[in-house]
Design a protein around this motif. Structure first.
Motif, mmCIF file in Angstrom:
data_model
loop_
_atom_site.group_PDB
_atom_site.id
_atom_site.type_symbol
_atom_site.label_atom_id
_atom_site.label_comp_id
_atom_site.label_asym_id
_atom_site.label_seq_id
_atom_site.Cartn_x
_atom_site.Cartn_y
_atom_site.Cartn_z
ATOM 1 N N ARG A 189 -7.271 75.003 151.877
ATOM 2 C CA ARG A 189 -8.351 75.170 152.845
ATOM 3 C C ARG A 189 -7.765 75.643 154.166
ATOM 4 N NH1 ARG A 189 -9.996 74.818 148.664
ATOM 5 N NH2 ARG A 189 -11.504 73.399 147.726
ATOM 6 N N SER A 191 -6.951 75.248 157.664
ATOM 7 C CA SER A 191 -6.853 74.056 158.504
ATOM 8 C C SER A 191 -6.707 74.386 159.979
ATOM 9 C CB SER A 191 -5.663 73.203 158.056
ATOM 10 O OG SER A 191 -4.455 73.933 158.153
ATOM 11 N N ARG A 260 -12.573 77.172 156.475
ATOM 12 C CA ARG A 260 -12.550 75.714 156.618
ATOM 13 C C ARG A 260 -13.621 75.054 155.758
ATOM 14 N NH1 ARG A 260 -10.299 72.391 160.414
ATOM 15 N NH2 ARG A 260 -11.343 70.411 160.808
#
Length: 271
Positions: A189, A191, A260
């Motif tokens: 993901r 970050s 995100r």
């Protein structure tokens, strides 16, 4: 002066530049070009239509230019190239391209591929890329200049990693990573931004604050992603790094985009 150990096998037709050193038990194929100052320490195998740039160093048990792990490959004379000053550490494998792909696998200049890295067919790595131990790349992966890939990360076929991005260790990356983005996790993901990398490139605090504001608008606000891209371009598009990120997002992609708290944004959504 070129130095070839008596235990090395260098096929007729191979081209060796000045100052090349070939250690024991190396095997060099007939279509290989080693430019000036290349050093093969020992037990290195180089085959196919492969060129190694000036000052490249290959450590024991590395192999470069061997056939791709692709069942469609039929022995076509595809290529492999490694740029000047790159280091390829122990047990790395870099396969040549395929006729159904780009036809060439490229590793740029001054890269560092740590032990047991695999660069699959038709991958393209820019200059100054660092791939830590046990990184594996599927075919057709693109990694732009200065990106850092953490140990044991796995990059899905056709994924693009933007300039200066950071992929955390043991991450599974199945979609594209924006320039200077930082991703981690299984599955990865987005970050945040690679702030350490930005500082190393000399960005001052004010520029980083502006980039963070653009990042928040793009990835942390509500609303349609396409609308946020348009607003980011209007408000921050004069910043060259923001413009680069937006161009990366809008470029054609086969894997979509990591953002995100979401696996991927489909290419149509990012357009």
């Amino acid at each position: 002066m070129t130095l070839i150990h008596p235990a090395a096998l260098v096929a007729e037709g191979a081209v060796l530049g000045a100052g090349v050193e070939i250690g024991p038990w190396c095997h060099i194929g007939p279509n290989v070009v080693l430019e000036d100052g290349v050093k093969l320490m020992s037990h290195v195998v180089i085959d196919g239509h492969t060129r190694l740039g000036t000052g490249t160093i290959l450590y024991p048990f590395a192999s470069v230019g061997l056939p791709p792990q692709d069942l469609k490959y039929r022995g076509e004379p595809t290529r492999c190239e490694i740029g000047a000053g790159t280091q390829v550490r122990e047990h790395c494998t870099i396969h040549r391209g395929t006729a159904t792909g780009a036809g060439i696998t490229r590793v740029g200049e001054k890269c560092l591929l740590m032990a047991v890295v695999h660069v699959a067919h038709d991958c393209t790595l820019g200059n100054g890329v660092i791939a830590a131990n046990n990184v594996v790349m599927g075919g057709h992966v693109t990694i732009e200049d200065g990106a850092v890939i953490g140990g044991s990360a796995a990059l899905h076929q056709f994924v693009r990693i933007g300039r200066g991005a950071m992929v955390g260790g043991v991450s599974g990356v199945e979609a594209d990573v924006i320039p200077f983005g930082m991703v981690m996790g299984n599955r990865a993901r987005l970050s945040g931004l690679n702030i350490v990398g930005l500082r190393r490139r000399g960005l001052d605090p004010a520029a980083i604050r502006g980039l963070r504001a653009a990042f928040r608008l793009l990835f942390r606000h509500d609303g349609l992603f396409a609308a946020r891209v348009a607003e980011t371009r209007m408000r921050y598009g004069a910043d060259p790094i923001v413009a680069e990120i937006l161009s990366f997002i809008e470029a054609p992609s086969k894997r979509g985009l990591i953002r995100r708290d979401s696996r991927a944004v489909e290419t149509e959504d990012a357009a």
